[in-house]
Design an enzyme around this catalytic site. Structure first.
Site, PDB file in Angstrom:
ATOM      1  N   LEU A 129       0.848  -1.188   0.000  1.00 18.58           N
ATOM      2  CA  LEU A 129       0.000   0.000   0.000  1.00 18.58           C
ATOM      3  C   LEU A 129       0.885   1.241   0.000  1.00 18.58           C
ATOM      4  CD1 LEU A 129      -2.701  -1.028   2.632  1.00 18.58           C
ATOM      5  CD2 LEU A 129      -2.928  -1.037   0.136  1.00 18.58           C
ATOM      6  N   SER A 130       0.269   2.387  -0.266  1.00 11.24           N
ATOM      7  CA  SER A 130       1.059   3.621  -0.271  1.00 11.24           C
ATOM      8  C   SER A 130       1.676   3.871   1.098  1.00 11.24           C
ATOM      9  CB  SER A 130       0.204   4.810  -0.702  1.00 11.24           C
ATOM     10  OG  SER A 130      -0.912   4.970   0.151  1.00 11.24           O
ATOM     11  N   GLU A 131       0.943   3.542   2.181  1.00 10.10           N
ATOM     12  CA  GLU A 131       1.508   3.663   3.525  1.00 10.10           C
ATOM     13  C   GLU A 131       1.001   2.549   4.435  1.00 10.10           C
ATOM     14  OE1 GLU A 131       1.999   7.867   2.062  1.00 10.10           O
ATOM     15  OE2 GLU A 131       0.157   6.731   2.341  1.00 10.10           O
ATOM     16  N   THR A 132       1.875   2.147   5.341  1.00  8.45           N
ATOM     17  CA  THR A 132       1.565   1.228   6.429  1.00  8.45           C
ATOM     18  C   THR A 132       2.059   1.875   7.712  1.00  8.45           C
ATOM     19  OG1 THR A 132       1.808  -0.707   4.991  1.00  8.45           O
ATOM     20  CG2 THR A 132       1.984  -1.083   7.362  1.00  8.45           C
ATOM     21  N   HIS A 183      -3.405  10.822   5.436  1.00  5.12           N
ATOM     22  CA  HIS A 183      -4.417   9.762   5.561  1.00  5.12           C
ATOM     23  C   HIS A 183      -3.963   8.646   6.511  1.00  5.12           C
ATOM     24  CE1 HIS A 183      -2.616   6.859   2.629  1.00  5.12           C
ATOM     25  NE2 HIS A 183      -3.511   6.004   3.102  1.00  5.12           N
TER      26      HIS A 183
END
Length: 285
Positions: A46-49, A78
């Site tokens: 994902l774009s961020e974790t 987000h």
């Protein structure tokens, strides 16, 4: 040694599952090494974790570390809201009026705004005008003429954003980015254009259209971006280009329908939206 840890995947800036921007949240990440966090973030793709840890600073409710598939970020929007949403659902209780998140940019306040959460935009790490050479690179990266760029400014609150004001929302939607140019010049671009009643059929209540391009982070276009919207508001609200309270739409090009609520309250810019948990369980990490 791994162990079971509580986990959630939260869709942010939407109340409708799968229409916003997802973030993977590992709750109770105490004891994980930086290498383990980075490996898990690469695996989620994902774009961020994010990884929720005990706070170290006085006044913070928890500490958050934020990873892309390429490395750690000092702040991101987000992931901040999605992690706070997951933390609250897991039984988290703040000490004061606001939730206080500790991350690499410092302490970030998060407040409940009805059914939404909102964070107070942290100070910009880099702001101000963009030089002519960089402006030319930006125009080439967006597939536009230099004259199409109404204004540019650095709006970096951690990820490295450069903000670009275009003529209107339609122009934002028509952008055809050249990711090779962005990668060559290490550009992370956020474009914004205003809607009005005539140019926004079906977009009533949406003041601005936003897109975020981050090819260097493994996701060429980000669906809905809190940090970028925070930086754009810190740039354009004081100039009177955007009103003190407005809603931005983002995600159209990726078949998403994100809504970012922005409000100026005194010296603070609050950036918020709805969030919904799509996956809940445990992970071995």
């Amino acid at each position: 040694m791994t162990r079971s840890r509580d986990f959630a995947q939260v869709d942010v800036f939407t109340s409708v599952p799968y229409q916003g921007n997802p973030v993977a949240v590992v709750l109770d990440a105490d004891g994980m090494t930086e290498e383990e966090m980075a490996a898990f973030a690469r695996w989620t793709n994902l774009s961020e974790t994010t990884f929720v840890l005990p706070a170290r600073e006085t006044g913070a409710d928890y500490r958050l570390r934020i990873f892309t598939t390429r490395g750690e970020l000092p702040f991101a929007g987000h992931p901040t809201l999605g992690s706070a949403h997951a933390w609250l659902e897991a039984g988290g209780r703040q000490w004061g009026v606001d939730i206080v998140q500790e991350c690499e940019v410092g302490l970030v306040r998060i407040r409940r705004d009805g059914s939404r959460l909102a964070f107070a935009a942290p100070p910009l790490r880099r702001s101000g005008p963009v030089d002519e050479t960089t402006s030319e690179h930006v125009a080439a990266a967006l597939g536009l003429d230099l004259s199409d760029l109404r204004d540019l400014a650095w709006v970096d609150n951690g990820p490295g954003w450069l903000g670009v004001l275009l003529a209107d929302g339609d122009t934002v939607r028509r952008v055809q980015p050249d990711y090779s140019v962005m990668g060559e010049h290490d550009l992370k671009l956020g474009v914004v254009g205003l809607w009005d009643a005539e140019s926004a059929p079906g977009k009533e209540g949406i003041a601005a259209e936003v897109r975020a391009f981050i090819p260097g982070e493994g996701a060429p276009e980000d669906p809905v971006t809190g940090s970028l919207n925070a930086g754009l508001a810190q740039w354009l609200v004081p100039l009177g280009v955007l009103p003190g309270t407005y809603v931005a739409g983002q995600g159209w090009a990726l078949q998403r329908d994100g809504r970012v609520h922005v409000e100026q309250d005194g010296a603070d810019i609050w950036v918020g939206g709805s969030a919904v948990t799509c996956i809940r369980g445990t992970v071995e990490a």
